[in-house]
Every structure is written in structure tokens, then in C-alpha cells.
Design a protein around this motif. Structure first.
Motif, PDB file in Angstrom:
ATOM      1  N   TYR A 241       9.250  53.081  31.222  1.00  0.00           N
ATOM      2  CA  TYR A 241      10.704  52.503  32.297  1.00  0.00           C
ATOM      3  C   TYR A 241      10.839  53.145  33.167  1.00  0.00           C
ATOM      4  O   TYR A 241      12.006  52.651  34.505  1.00  0.00           O
ATOM      5  CB  TYR A 241      12.620  52.648  31.307  1.00  0.00           C
ATOM      6  CG  TYR A 241      12.833  52.065  30.244  1.00  0.00           C
ATOM      7  CD1 TYR A 241      12.880  50.495  30.991  1.00  0.00           C
ATOM      8  CD2 TYR A 241      12.326  52.352  28.920  1.00  0.00           C
ATOM      9  CE1 TYR A 241      12.971  49.834  29.314  1.00  0.00           C
ATOM     10  CE2 TYR A 241      12.537  51.633  27.972  1.00  0.00           C
ATOM     11  CZ  TYR A 241      12.579  50.633  27.735  1.00  0.00           C
ATOM     12  OH  TYR A 241      13.128  50.086  26.870  1.00  0.00           O
ATOM     13  N   LEU A 246      18.072  55.296  35.135  1.00  0.00           N
ATOM     14  CA  LEU A 246      18.738  55.622  34.919  1.00  0.00           C
ATOM     15  C   LEU A 246      19.799  54.933  35.871  1.00  0.00           C
ATOM     16  O   LEU A 246      21.055  55.378  35.611  1.00  0.00           O
ATOM     17  CB  LEU A 246      18.510  57.043  36.057  1.00  0.00           C
ATOM     18  CG  LEU A 246      18.335  58.520  35.705  1.00  0.00           C
ATOM     19  CD1 LEU A 246      18.211  59.413  36.804  1.00  0.00           C
ATOM     20  CD2 LEU A 246      18.951  58.756  34.489  1.00  0.00           C
ATOM     21  N   TYR A 444      24.390  59.233  42.751  1.00  0.00           N
ATOM     22  CA  TYR A 444      24.667  59.680  42.572  1.00  0.00           C
ATOM     23  C   TYR A 444      26.420  60.386  42.873  1.00  0.00           C
ATOM     24  O   TYR A 444      26.074  61.168  43.871  1.00  0.00           O
ATOM     25  CB  TYR A 444      24.374  60.927  41.708  1.00  0.00           C
ATOM     26  CG  TYR A 444      22.516  61.259  40.857  1.00  0.00           C
ATOM     27  CD1 TYR A 444      22.724  60.826  39.569  1.00  0.00           C
ATOM     28  CD2 TYR A 444      21.680  61.349  42.122  1.00  0.00           C
ATOM     29  CE1 TYR A 444      21.170  60.382  39.386  1.00  0.00           C
ATOM     30  CE2 TYR A 444      20.261  61.003  41.383  1.00  0.00           C
ATOM     31  CZ  TYR A 444      20.092  60.671  40.066  1.00  0.00           C
ATOM     32  OH  TYR A 444      18.779  60.373  40.255  1.00  0.00           O
TER      33      TYR A 444
ATOM     34  N   PHE B   9      20.244  51.674  24.746  1.00  0.00           N
ATOM     35  CA  PHE B   9      19.009  51.355  25.826  1.00  0.00           C
ATOM     36  C   PHE B   9      18.215  52.285  25.955  1.00  0.00           C
ATOM     37  O   PHE B   9      17.610  52.666  24.657  1.00  0.00           O
ATOM     38  CB  PHE B   9      19.932  51.924  27.119  1.00  0.00           C
ATOM     39  CG  PHE B   9      20.858  50.948  27.840  1.00  0.00           C
ATOM     40  CD1 PHE B   9      21.366  50.216  28.331  1.00  0.00           C
ATOM     41  CD2 PHE B   9      22.716  51.342  27.019  1.00  0.00           C
ATOM     42  CE1 PHE B   9      22.469  49.748  28.693  1.00  0.00           C
ATOM     43  CE2 PHE B   9      23.850  51.172  27.971  1.00  0.00           C
ATOM     44  CZ  PHE B   9      23.704  49.975  28.413  1.00  0.00           C
ATOM     45  N   SER B  10      17.394  51.441  26.784  1.00  0.00           N
ATOM     46  CA  SER B  10      15.792  51.947  26.906  1.00  0.00           C
ATOM     47  C   SER B  10      14.911  51.638  25.515  1.00  0.00           C
ATOM     48  O   SER B  10      15.062  50.637  24.558  1.00  0.00           O
ATOM     49  CB  SER B  10      15.905  53.591  27.521  1.00  0.00           C
ATOM     50  OG  SER B  10      14.043  53.881  27.241  1.00  0.00           O
ATOM     51  N   HIS B  50      19.341  60.822  22.089  1.00  0.00           N
ATOM     52  CA  HIS B  50      19.882  61.976  22.329  1.00  0.00           C
ATOM     53  C   HIS B  50      21.348  61.821  23.568  1.00  0.00           C
ATOM     54  O   HIS B  50      21.422  63.585  23.259  1.00  0.00           O
ATOM     55  CB  HIS B  50      18.024  62.327  23.829  1.00  0.00           C
ATOM     56  CG  HIS B  50      18.828  63.202  24.493  1.00  0.00           C
ATOM     57  ND1 HIS B  50      18.365  64.481  24.450  1.00  0.00           N
ATOM     58  CD2 HIS B  50      18.562  63.204  25.741  1.00  0.00           C
ATOM     59  CE1 HIS B  50      18.560  65.478  25.227  1.00  0.00           C
ATOM     60  NE2 HIS B  50      18.466  64.624  26.400  1.00  0.00           N
ATOM     61  N   LEU B  51      21.225  60.895  23.714  1.00  0.00           N
ATOM     62  CA  LEU B  51      22.155  60.673  24.791  1.00  0.00           C
ATOM     63  C   LEU B  51      23.172  59.038  24.309  1.00  0.00           C
ATOM     64  O   LEU B  51      23.187  58.877  24.009  1.00  0.00           O
ATOM     65  CB  LEU B  51      22.549  60.395  26.207  1.00  0.00           C
ATOM     66  CG  LEU B  51      23.237  60.460  27.548  1.00  0.00           C
ATOM     67  CD1 LEU B  51      24.242  61.850  27.628  1.00  0.00           C
ATOM     68  CD2 LEU B  51      22.723  59.747  28.389  1.00  0.00           C
ATOM     69  N   TRP B  78      21.007  56.136  24.313  1.00  0.00           N
ATOM     70  CA  TRP B  78      19.605  56.877  25.335  1.00  0.00           C
ATOM     71  C   TRP B  78      19.133  57.318  24.243  1.00  0.00           C
ATOM     72  O   TRP B  78      19.048  58.204  23.837  1.00  0.00           O
ATOM     73  CB  TRP B  78      20.063  56.866  26.729  1.00  0.00           C
ATOM     74  CG  TRP B  78      20.361  56.125  27.355  1.00  0.00           C
ATOM     75  CD1 TRP B  78      19.649  55.179  28.114  1.00  0.00           C
ATOM     76  CD2 TRP B  78      21.533  55.592  27.533  1.00  0.00           C
ATOM     77  NE1 TRP B  78      20.886  54.485  29.040  1.00  0.00           N
ATOM     78  CE2 TRP B  78      22.008  55.030  28.803  1.00  0.00           C
ATOM     79  CE3 TRP B  78      22.980  56.103  27.388  1.00  0.00           C
ATOM     80  CZ2 TRP B  78      22.678  54.853  29.526  1.00  0.00           C
ATOM     81  CZ3 TRP B  78      24.280  56.231  27.412  1.00  0.00           C
ATOM     82  CH2 TRP B  78      24.677  54.935  28.611  1.00  0.00           C
ATOM     83  N   PRO B  80      16.077  60.520  25.078  1.00  0.00           N
ATOM     84  CA  PRO B  80      15.564  61.320  25.849  1.00  0.00           C
ATOM     85  C   PRO B  80      15.089  60.509  27.412  1.00  0.00           C
ATOM     86  O   PRO B  80      13.281  59.622  27.285  1.00  0.00           O
ATOM     87  CB  PRO B  80      14.223  62.240  25.385  1.00  0.00           C
ATOM     88  CG  PRO B  80      14.804  61.773  24.061  1.00  0.00           C
ATOM     89  CD  PRO B  80      15.271  60.647  23.320  1.00  0.00           C
ATOM     90  N   VAL B  81      16.355  59.856  28.430  1.00  0.00           N
ATOM     91  CA  VAL B  81      15.168  59.717  29.895  1.00  0.00           C
ATOM     92  C   VAL B  81      15.833  60.789  30.201  1.00  0.00           C
ATOM     93  O   VAL B  81      16.922  61.666  30.601  1.00  0.00           O
ATOM     94  CB  VAL B  81      15.813  58.633  29.537  1.00  0.00           C
ATOM     95  CG1 VAL B  81      15.717  57.765  28.399  1.00  0.00           C
ATOM     96  CG2 VAL B  81      17.692  58.677  29.555  1.00  0.00           C
ATOM     97  N   ALA B  82      14.812  60.487  31.602  1.00  0.00           N
ATOM     98  CA  ALA B  82      15.207  61.084  33.120  1.00  0.00           C
ATOM     99  C   ALA B  82      14.860  60.131  34.234  1.00  0.00           C
ATOM    100  O   ALA B  82      14.253  59.384  33.901  1.00  0.00           O
ATOM    101  CB  ALA B  82      14.320  62.481  33.091  1.00  0.00           C
ATOM    102  N   GLY B  83      15.480  60.670  35.353  1.00  0.00           N
ATOM    103  CA  GLY B  83      14.662  59.739  36.282  1.00  0.00           C
ATOM    104  C   GLY B  83      14.894  60.501  37.859  1.00  0.00           C
ATOM    105  O   GLY B  83      15.356  61.998  37.731  1.00  0.00           O
ATOM    106  N   GLY B  84      15.363  60.400  38.727  1.00  0.00           N
ATOM    107  CA  GLY B  84      15.746  60.611  40.189  1.00  0.00           C
ATOM    108  C   GLY B  84      15.203  59.990  41.364  1.00  0.00           C
ATOM    109  O   GLY B  84      15.177  59.008  41.329  1.00  0.00           O
TER     110      GLY B  84
END
Lengths: 616, 84
Positions: A241, A246, A444, B9-10, B50-51, B78, B80-84
């Protein structure tokens, strides 16, 4: 050793290039890339210089692990003084040119002066020369890339360049490499264009073989690749994804800044999310996402490659945009979509293409359009300024037109190219600029994620999530879950993230590895590659030293503690819904403790003890 | 029964019931059901959850079996997810 131990100095005024040995004493203190190049910049320029003047310098720097077999070891950074913020700027990019530069035998390139005519730098291993770029000036990034590949008849040439927006003086331009990877933030591309440097084209075939302990390095990196592969985030979540996963997370928790940060939830978030990118479009029956993609040496592959529906209004009769190209990352999707109120996935994907094609920072551009939309809503600007465009929040057509104008430096696009702060100042409403130190916010809301308020306020390059990604802890539970609505403990958390990130950014590795790796995973890889003893403690000390070096530059450039703040909106206007309803960003509860933990005075100045301890 | 909005999600989205739109389905769960009950009801792989948020508020793993869902709650989950 890992370092090539050699830098290339390019005097654009004189048109000369020269090789000089890397300062290895500094490398021991600052490692490489962000840290080491910042040290060079700090030593070589006056912090009060005009960022767009010939006295400013621009450095392209790799880290010691760039070009090695370490996972994600392909990063490079562009370091200079920012014309957008007046602070030190460091923008980090992946793709392939960083590794190529290292394979050509160079740790970094320092550009100084200003060329009287447009030029580009061509590097082939040890040979480097400045060549005329009159035919490239005025061309987009994509066209420049095509022309240089054609001219040199070398498909393996790696190219970083600036687009037309930077040539036109837009302050929100990045340096684009490999067509759609970007050292995007803080206007580093604008500095490059101000020097009449259109492009850097690199071919390196020497490789990176000078490792301290090659056998140990291979073992350490092979093991850590398995760690990333087996981690649910880096092994599955990010490849599938991307960062765009997020969009729904942050929206659900009510921390998604919406319509110039007036709200904290976006009703259209689901339409532009990572999940939506997988769904078949009604128009052509295909999904937005074509595939994921990896930068050099990366075993995560979070990159997005996307298409726009050929029947969509934005690309109708424009076959240039019908193929697959760099797709939306979360921050870009937020800025171009949520912050402008546009939930048209095709439209924001097309605008993202344009940002790549002409080198705009999509975060700053989207946030600046959002500010303009609020100015328009309030009647401060009208169709008279926008050239007849109805610049309402949510207007996909308006967003598309504004992007096309800004890329070409035409009409109201020239105002948008100033960035949010200067735009809002020009029209007498500076309070509508959602910026810190002149740089636009990422995705954020600090009213719902309190640690990010301190992160933004204290970031050395203005509002930025990548200087201290406390979202990992406050939202995602990495490495441990903390409550996003409390301020207690956040000063310590922010400092820890800032120092660790500064170290990673100095290594040649991608900060996304830290979703799966701790510093205990990173240190052994650096230690196996680089001479000296690279423990976790030493790395964190390097990170802290880099942070303080950057801070000291900014103070000498004229910034002060008064700049460590947030827009009035976030400090006084409470979140209107969600778990943070009624909350503002409680910066004042965190900042004094942060200064104390940093070893700074109550006025945010470095104490002599701190300077002595860090060797500054 | 208690009507709630279930948001998966995901990769968890594959476990949504038919008719879900944009990762969200209006479903009914047992009275006083907990997030853990819903995880079991929809055959979600526990290790992949996870979340967990209820109305946007984080539910710690230790509270997933005790936090009672109420009518109209929005339960979002969800991997485990992450981004940035």
C-alpha cells in the motif's frame, strides 16, 4: 572504509572542477551525507548569505553505505541554505543517482559560485566536466532527462535536474532524479537553478568495494534484509500500500489536516487513499496503481507507479501523461488532495506527475494552493488575481490549472511559486499560512498528535515530518505506543527521534528501515563498512551533533527561539471533531523541557557545555 | 444486537462482508461485544490486527476483550502499517 574519501568541487563561476580528499576527521564526527555535508556547508558559507546569491553553496552528498549492498543503501541528499526558510536545508532522495555517484568514486559534490550561462555537470567515474546547457534551459525535468540520455547515448546515465518552475524562481522547487524521485523540500532546486546549473549526469562503474570488513558486512546486511522482509510493515504493508496507507489511519483518528488545516477530518479521504489506489476505476476499469517500485538496493519497495484514466479531464488529449509514472505518496496525496479539499484521485495523480515533471515540491505546492483557496474563500483574492479561475476548496479543475501555471511560472502560478508564507504576506493575511519557519506543513495535525507539534516547531528546516517521525510511536506503536493526545514525555521522544534520524540520514540508508530496524540493527552494518568503532552510542552522538550543528547555523543566520513556534490557528483554534476535539497544539507545555534536554538555554541557544560536549 | 460501523483497512479489507463501501460496512454485533469478539466473528487473523480504534480512539491490545461496543460506534482496524 566505505567512503570514497574524495569529493568533487565545482566552481561554477570559473567553470572549473577539482578533486580533493574528504576530510576524514570530520567524517568520524559527522559520518556522511546530511551530517558531513552540513559540516562542509557550515564551514564554507556565511549563514547570513543570500540563499539565491553566488555566495551560497549547494552540496550533493552520499553516505558511507550509499552504493553498498545494505538494503536501501542508495540515498543521497542535497544540502544548502534554503531560499524558502532562510535555514539550513537538507533534502533526501532515493532512486539511483546517489549510488551511481558513489560508484563513480565520489562521496559528494560541492557546487559554488554561479555560472554566467546554463550548464550541466557530466561525471564519468574520475572525469568530470561542465558542459553547456543552453538547449536544456527552459525544458522540463522529463525532457531534460530524455535529451541528456540521447546526447550521451547512454541509457545507464543517472540524472538529477531542475525543472522550469525553479528556473522561473519558484521557491518551492526540488531537485528531481531518475524522473520521479525528489530531494523535494525547502527549495533546494531553486538554489540549483539560481546557479544556472540545470542538471547533474553521472555514470559510475567502479563500484563500492572499499569496505572495512567485507565478509562481516555481507553477513550483517544479509541478516538485516531478512529482518526487513519478515517485518509486517517493511515486508508487506509498505510494498503493498505504500505510505498512502496512512490516509485512512490519520483520518480515522481525527488528525488529518483538511482545507488549509481548518479541519481535522476529510470526508473524501477514502477516495484518495492507498486502498483506493488498488480499486478499479469506473472509467477504464483499471486501478490507479500499476506496481510498486524500489530505489537502489532497497528490499522494501514502497514506491508507487501509477496511471491516470485516459478519459479523465486532466489528461484528455495529452498522451504524454497516459503512461505509468511516479504515483502518490501519502504526503503528496494529502497536500494536493486533503489540504485543498480535492478528492479526485485522477486529478491529484496528474498534478503529482506535473510536480515531478517540473520539479515542484508537492507538499509545499499543495499547501500553498490550500492557503490561496482560503484567501479566495475570504474574498482577499478574486478571479481578478487567479486569471478567472474559481479557486474554491475542492475544485479539481482549479487545482490542475494552478499546477500547470506554476510549473510554467505563468499568471497566478507565479504567486503560488512563492510558497504559502510569502503568498499570504503579499495579500496581507500572514496568519493563513500554515508554515513553520516558512516551510509548509506535512500531513499530521499537531492538535491530534501532540508530539508532532514539537517536531514541527523545532525542525531545523521548518515544518517537516521527516526530522522526527513521532507518528511512529504516537499512532503506529513503533517501537512503543504512546498516547498522541498527551504532552508528557514528548520532549524526550522528539529529541530521541531527531537524533536517531539525523544519524540515519547521514549513513546512506533510508529512514523507512527504522520501521523494521532499531539502531542496534543499523550500527553493526555501518561498523562493518566504516573504519572506526560505530556503536549505537556513537551514532546517536553523531545525530545529536548534527542536530546542534544545524541549529547553530540557523541561529547565526538570524533565527531565534521565536521561530520555534506554530501558526496561531493550531495554537488557538481547537480541533473541531474526533478524539482531539477541543484540543489545540500544546507547544508551550513541551518546548521548555525540550530546550533543557537539548542542553540549550531558555532562549534556545546552545550552551558552552553543549558545544564542548559535542565538539562544536 | 448492536449496530456498528466496521472499518477494515489495508490487507484486512479482504475480510469485510459483501456490500462494504470504501472499507466500511454497517454490521450488527452481539450486545456488549468487544473488539476481540468482532475479530473472531469476521475471522480476522489475530496476529495481523495491530491497530484498533473505536471512534478514533486507540484501544490497547490488553483492552480488546473488555472494551464494550455501543450502538453507532465506529470500529476501525489495521494490520501493522506505516508511512511517512
Amino acid at each position: 572504509m566505505a567512503w570514497a574519501r574524495k569529493l568533487l568541487r565545482v566552481n561554477l563561476t570559473d567553470g572549473t572542477v577539482s578533486s580533493e580528499p574528504l576530510n576524514m576527521a570530520w567524517a568520524d564526527q559527522y559520518l556522511g551525507q546530511r551530517g558531513l555535508a552540513s559540516k562542509y556547508l557550515v564551514e564554507e558559507i556565511d549563514p547570513r548569505c543570500d540563499a539565491l546569491g553566488s555566495d551560497n553553496k549547494l552540496i550533493m552528498a552520499t553516505g558511507p553505505l550509499t552504493g553498498t549492498m545494505a538494503s536501501t543503501g542508495g540515498r543521497y541528499s542535497v544540502i544548502t541554505k534554503s531560499p524558502l526558510t532562510g535555514t539550513i536545508a537538507c533534502s533526501n532522495s532515493g532512486g539511483f543517482i546517489g549510488a551511481e555517484l558513489k560508484a563513480a568514486g565520489w562521496d559528494m559534490i560541492i557546487f559554488e559560485g554561479r555560472s554566467p550561462k546554463p550548464v550541466y555537470l557530466y561525471v564519468e567515474n574520475d572525469q568530470a566536466q561542465l558542459l553547456p546547457a543552453n538547449d536544456l534551459w527552459g525544458q522540463s525535468v522529463w525532457e531534460t532527462d530524455r535529451l541528456l540520455h540521447s546526447k550521451h547515448q547512454d541509457p545507464a546515465l543517472r540524472i538529477a535536474c531542475v525543472g522550469r518552475a525553479a528556473e522561473q524562481g519558484a521557491l518551492i522547487c526540488g531537485v528531481i532524479n531518475d524522473l520521479h524521485r525528489a530531494a523535494g523540500r525547502s527549495g533546494v532546486g531553486t538554489v540549483m537553478a539560481s546557479k544556472h546549473l540545470k542538471a547533474v549526469a553521472v555514470r559510475g562503474t567502479k563500484g563500492v568495494g572499499n569496505l572495512k570488513d567485507p565478509i562481516r558486512f555481507l553477513k550483517e546486511t544479509e541478516y538485516r534484509k531478512r529482518v526487513l522482509q519478515q517485518n509486517a510493515v517493511t515486508g508487506q504493508g509498505l510494498p503493498t500500500y505504500g505510505t498512502q496507507v496512512l490516509m485512512n489511519v490519520i483520518n480515522e483518528m481525527g488528525a488529518l489536516p483538511t482545507r488549509n488545516m481548518r479541519e481535522v477530518k476529510f470526508e473524501g479521504a477514502g477516495n484518495i487513499s492507498g486502498e483506493a489506489m488498488h480499486e478499479n476505476r469506473p472509467g477504464d476499469g483499471r486501478p490507479n496503481l500499476t506496481t510498486n517500485a524500489a530505489c537502489f538496493g532497497c528490499t522494501i519497495a514502497c514506491g508507487r507507479i501509477s496511471t491516470v484514466d485516459q478519459g479523465h479531464f486532466s489528461v484528455k488529449n495529452k498522451p504524454k501523461y497516459w503512461g505509468s509514472s511516479g504515483g502518490l505518496e501519502y504526503e503528496a496525496a494529502w497536500a494536493l488532495g486533503t489540504d485543498t479539499g480535492v478528492d479526485d484521485l485522477d486529478a491529484i495523480t496528474y498534478v503529482n506527475f506535473l510536480c515531478n515533471e517540473d520539479g515542484l515540491d508537492p507538499i509545499s505546492f499543495g499547501a500553498t494552493v490550500a492557503a490561496a483557496m482560503e484567501l479566495f474563500k475570504d474574498g482577499v483574492i478574486t478571479t481578478e488575481q487567479t486569471g478567472g479561475i474559481d479557486l474554491q476548496f475542492g475544485g479539481a479543475q482549479a487545482l490542475v490549472t494552478m499546477a500547470e501555471l506554476t510549473c510554467r511560472g505563468e499568471g497566478f502560478g507565479r504567486d503560488l511559486g512563492l510558497g504559502s508564507r510569502k503568498l499570504c504576506e503579499k495579500y496581507g493575511r500572514p496568519e493563513l499560512s500554515m508554515t513553520v519557519k516558512g516551510q509548509e506543513f506535512p500531513a499530521y495535525d499537531p492538535r491530534g498528535i501532540q508530539g508532532m507539534g514539537l517536531t514541527y516547531a523545532t525542525s531545523n528546516r521548518g515544518a517537516c515530518h521527516l526530522r522526527s517521525y513521532t507518528v511512529a510511536s504516537e499512532v503506529l506503536g513503533i517501537p512503543v505506543k504512546t498516547d498522541p493526545l498527551v504532552t508528557e514525555g514528548k520532549a524526550e521522544l522528539v529529541k530521541a527521534f531527531q537524533d536517531a534520524t539525523a544519524a540515519v540520514d547521514s549513513s546512506g540508508l533510508c529512514v523507512f528501515t527504522t520501521f523494521g530496524w532499531s539502531m542496534e540493527d543499523i550500527a553493526p552494518q555501518i561498523d562493518a563498512a566504516c573504519e572506526g568503532d560505530w556503536s549505537v552510542d556513537k551514532l546517536l552522538e553523531v545525530g545529536e551533533r548534527v542536530w546542534n550543528l544545524e541549529r547553530d547555523f540557523n541561529l547565526r543566520a538570524g533565527l531565534s527561539a521565536a521561530d520555534d513556534t506554530l501558526p496561531k490557528r493550531l495554537l488557538t483554534e481547537p480541533a473541531n471533531t474526533g478524539p482531539a476535539q477541543g484540543r489545540v497544539a500544546d507547544l508551550g507545555k513541551m518546548l521548555p523541557e525540550y530546550y533543557q534536554l537539548r542542553g540549550w538555554t531558555a532562549d534556545g541557544e546552545l550552551t558552552q557545555d553543549t558545544r564542548t560536549r559535542l565538539g562544536l | 444486537m448492536t449496530p456498528i460501523k466496521l472499518k477494515l483497512f489495508s490487507t484486512l479489507g479482504a475480510h469485510l462482508p459483501p456490500g462494504a463501501v470504501r472499507n466500511c460496512a454497517e454490521v450488527e454485533v452481539a450486545s456488549e461485544a468487544t473488539p476481540h469478539d468482532v475479530i473472531v466473528q469476521y475471522h480476522l487473523p489475530e496476529e495481523s490486527v495491530h491497530l484498533v480504534l473505536i471512534n478514533g480512539v486507540y484501544v490497547a491490545p490488553a483492552d480488546r476483550s473488555t472494551r464494550r461496543l455501543q450502538a453507532g460506534d465506529e470500529l476501525a482496524m489495521w494490520p501493522p502499517v506505516a508511512g511517512g
